[in-house]
Design an enzyme around this catalytic site. Structure first.
Site, PDB file in Angstrom:
ATOM      1  N   PRO A   2       0.885  -1.288  -0.151  1.00 65.26           N
ATOM      2  CA  PRO A   2       0.001   0.053  -0.126  1.00 65.26           C
ATOM      3  C   PRO A   2       1.088   1.230   0.054  1.00 65.26           C
ATOM      4  O   PRO A   2       1.625   1.363   0.997  1.00 65.26           O
ATOM      5  CB  PRO A   2      -0.798  -0.091   1.391  1.00 65.26           C
ATOM      6  CG  PRO A   2      -0.592  -1.516   1.952  1.00 65.26           C
ATOM      7  CD  PRO A   2       0.710  -2.020   1.273  1.00 65.26           C
ATOM      8  N   GLU A   3       0.829   1.976  -1.109  1.00 66.34           N
ATOM      9  CA  GLU A   3       1.203   3.420  -1.029  1.00 66.34           C
ATOM     10  C   GLU A   3       0.482   4.483   0.053  1.00 66.34           C
ATOM     11  O   GLU A   3      -0.669   4.145   0.135  1.00 66.34           O
ATOM     12  CB  GLU A   3       1.520   3.779  -2.782  1.00 66.34           C
ATOM     13  CG  GLU A   3       2.505   2.823  -3.273  1.00 66.34           C
ATOM     14  CD  GLU A   3       3.873   2.926  -3.039  1.00 66.34           C
ATOM     15  OE1 GLU A   3       4.207   3.883  -2.139  1.00 66.34           O
ATOM     16  OE2 GLU A   3       4.691   2.155  -3.768  1.00 66.34           O
TER      17      GLU A   3
END
Ligand SMILES: [Zn+2]
Length: 271
Positions: A2-3
């Site tokens: 997840p960014e």
């Protein structure tokens, strides 16, 4: 992984769920994450008072309680699910937060690179980690970046991936920002002109905001809080497009490894 925009999407999902609720009980099913969840965690959470909101600091989720903070990093595969009272545990469920209305918020993390820590003083937590500023905040600006890169001859791409310079922008968004700023990822950081540093900062914020607006973008499957998929593929202009034609010059996009990470760029447009 997840960014930042995905973490923001999860944060927004959680805030819709937790509005005006309290954590009544905490069940820890699997203690082993990136760090072992300490024995004190459960009592700290229950005694923390009302859960006011969930904030995001770079790629950390911060659960703000009346008396303290629970800081959660999603690692590679962490996700939150909202379930009803009769929920049966699934594989890789680590922590269960039981809310005052009997609904359950469940943290699931198959690869266990996530982390959960309870802190009373949040500022000392982030200070002790030698973190740079949050990329969407005011303190991340061109004059800050110029000062930071003045003595750094490493490639600008690697410098922007350094958490001590700016926190949690991520490979995808650094690549996209450099493309829009027309700056090569290979340029020595201290060779950037002031106007280029300005564009790098500006487009870094722009691409993150666009991705947040789109609900986060990613390659891999990821679960939004509540259980639906939170990812919408945004229009990536260089990332993952090796060999495809550049949208502005029609020449092929290249991929160079920098500090072990794929770095996609257009050798014609980015100087
Ligand atoms: Zn090009």
């Amino acid at each position: 992984m997840p960014e930042l925009p995905e973490v923001e999407t999860v944060k927004r999902g959680l805030n819709e769920i937790i509005k005006r609720k309290k954590i009544k009980d905490v069940k820890i099913h699997k203690r082993q994450l990136r760090y072992l969840i300490p024995k004190s965690f459960k009592n700290n959470m229950i005694n923390a008072g009302a859960l006011l909101e969930v904030e995001r600091r770079a790629k950390y989720l911060v659960f703000v309680f009346k008396h303290g903070y629970m800081i959660n990093h999603l690692g590679m595969t962490g996700n939150w699910k909202l379930k009803k009272n009769d929920y049966k545990l699934e594989k890789h469920d680590h922590v269960e937060l039981i809310m005052s209305d009997q609904q359950r918020l469940i943290y699931n993390d198959p690869r266990r690179f996530g982390s959960m820590i309870y802190e009373e003083d949040i500022d000392s937590f982030f200070k002790s980690k030698n973190h740079g500023p949050e990329p969407l905040g005011h303190s991340y600006n061109a004059s800050y970046l110029l000062k930071k890169i003045a003595n750094k001859s490493a490639p600008i791409k690697s410098v922007l991936m350094d958490q001590a310079v700016v926190l949690g922008v991520g490979n995808i968004y650094v690549s996209e920002a450099l493309f829009r700023a027309k700056v090569s990822p290979l340029r020595p950081a201290n060779a950037l002109k002031p106007e280029e540093a300005k564009l790098v900062v500006k487009y870094c914020k722009t691409v993150l905001k666009e991705a947040i607006k789109a609900g986060g973008s990613t390659i891999k499957d990821f679960k939004k809080a509540g259980g639906e998929s939170g990812y919408f593929q945004t229009r990536l202009k260089v990332y993952g497009r090796e060999g495809q034609l550049c949208i502005s010059c029609d020449l092929p996009i290249a991929n160079v490894k920098l500090a072990g990470r794929s770095s996609f760029w257009c050798p014609h447009c980015q100087k």
